[in-house]
Design a protein around this motif. Structure first.
Motif, PDB file in Angstrom:
ATOM      1  N   GLU A   1       8.754   6.805   5.784  1.00 56.15           N
ATOM      2  CA  GLU A   1       7.561   5.905   5.599  1.00 56.15           C
ATOM      3  C   GLU A   1       6.758   6.359   4.146  1.00 56.15           C
ATOM      4  O   GLU A   1       5.914   5.452   3.779  1.00 56.15           O
ATOM      5  N   ALA A   2       7.283   7.243   3.789  1.00 55.28           N
ATOM      6  CA  ALA A   2       6.261   8.189   2.603  1.00 55.28           C
ATOM      7  C   ALA A   2       6.575   7.707   1.245  1.00 55.28           C
ATOM      8  O   ALA A   2       7.909   7.586   0.911  1.00 55.28           O
ATOM      9  N   ASP A   3       5.686   7.300   0.440  1.00 52.71           N
ATOM     10  CA  ASP A   3       5.821   7.137  -0.786  1.00 52.71           C
ATOM     11  C   ASP A   3       5.342   8.380  -1.670  1.00 52.71           C
ATOM     12  O   ASP A   3       5.984   8.748  -2.633  1.00 52.71           O
TER      13      ASP A   3
ATOM     14  N   MET B   1      -5.891   4.337   2.675  1.00 51.26           N
ATOM     15  CA  MET B   1      -4.630   4.308   2.504  1.00 51.26           C
ATOM     16  C   MET B   1      -4.176   4.767   3.740  1.00 51.26           C
ATOM     17  O   MET B   1      -4.444   5.831   4.476  1.00 51.26           O
ATOM     18  N   PRO B   2      -2.547   4.317   4.344  1.00 50.24           N
ATOM     19  CA  PRO B   2      -2.058   4.609   5.346  1.00 50.24           C
ATOM     20  C   PRO B   2      -1.418   6.142   5.061  1.00 50.24           C
ATOM     21  O   PRO B   2      -1.210   6.655   4.040  1.00 50.24           O
ATOM     22  N   SER B   3      -1.510   7.038   6.310  1.00 49.23           N
ATOM     23  CA  SER B   3      -0.914   8.165   6.219  1.00 49.23           C
ATOM     24  C   SER B   3      -0.539   8.751   7.485  1.00 49.23           C
ATOM     25  O   SER B   3      -0.709   8.065   8.464  1.00 49.23           O
ATOM     26  N   PHE B   4       0.258   9.790   7.398  1.00 48.01           N
ATOM     27  CA  PHE B   4       0.936  10.380   8.844  1.00 48.01           C
ATOM     28  C   PHE B   4       0.782  11.801   8.533  1.00 48.01           C
ATOM     29  O   PHE B   4       0.906  12.388   7.303  1.00 48.01           O
TER      30      PHE B   4
ATOM     31  N   GLY C   1       2.660  11.059   3.275  1.00 46.15           N
ATOM     32  CA  GLY C   1       3.015  11.950   4.450  1.00 46.15           C
ATOM     33  C   GLY C   1       2.437  13.284   4.071  1.00 46.15           C
ATOM     34  O   GLY C   1       2.755  14.035   3.146  1.00 46.15           O
TER      35      GLY C   1
ATOM     36  N   LYS D   1      11.419   5.228  -0.187  1.00 45.12           N
ATOM     37  CA  LYS D   1      10.081   4.760  -1.051  1.00 45.12           C
ATOM     38  C   LYS D   1       9.565   5.965  -1.667  1.00 45.12           C
ATOM     39  O   LYS D   1       8.724   5.821  -2.506  1.00 45.12           O
TER      40      LYS D   1
ATOM     41  N   ARG E   1      10.149  10.734  10.111  1.00 47.57           N
ATOM     42  CA  ARG E   1       9.109   9.874   9.404  1.00 47.57           C
ATOM     43  C   ARG E   1       9.193   9.826   7.864  1.00 47.57           C
ATOM     44  O   ARG E   1       8.468   8.963   7.297  1.00 47.57           O
TER      45      ARG E   1
ATOM     46  N   GLU F   1       0.881  -1.322  -0.004  1.00 51.30           N
ATOM     47  CA  GLU F   1       0.007   0.043   0.109  1.00 51.30           C
ATOM     48  C   GLU F   1       0.796   1.266   0.057  1.00 51.30           C
ATOM     49  O   GLU F   1       2.010   1.152   0.853  1.00 51.30           O
TER      50      GLU F   1
ATOM     51  N   SER G   1       1.835   4.881   1.203  1.00 53.25           N
ATOM     52  CA  SER G   1       1.854   5.733   2.337  1.00 53.25           C
ATOM     53  C   SER G   1       1.932   7.266   1.921  1.00 53.25           C
ATOM     54  O   SER G   1       2.851   7.714   1.348  1.00 53.25           O
TER      55      SER G   1
END
Length: 93
Positions: free
Chosen positions: A43-45, A26-29, A7, A63, A40, A3, A5
């Protein structure tokens, strides 16, 4: 395929909060300062960012494939650094 991610990085705008209200799966921060982004960014695409970007962050983001800038200009982004890493830059008109 893993998946994506996303940011969100801005000192004031609550972009991540808005994203969550739209029910996206979808995952997010979301981060609010440079130190948090540095911790962080790996972690980000996809990164949605304004003034918190620094070119040295590209080394910490294996990523990362797309940056959507929400600032008026793109001078703070090194096109050469991003190109080397296969990262596309999109800017808001």
């Amino acid at each position: 395929m893993a998946e994506l991610s996303i940011g969100f990085a801005h000192a004031a705008y609550r972009l991540g909060d808005e994203f969550l209200t739209r029910g996206q799966p979808m995952p997010s921060f979301e981060v609010r300062n440079s130190a948090e982004l540095e911790q962080r960014v790996a972690e980000a695409d996809v990164l949605v960012v304004s003034g918190l970007w620094r070119n040295e962050l590209a080394e910490r983001a294996p990523k990362l494939r797309l940056i959507q800038t929400i600032s008026a200009g793109t001078d703070q982004f090194s096109r050469a650094v991003l190109r080397e890493r296969g990262v596309k830059l999109a800017s808001r008109p």
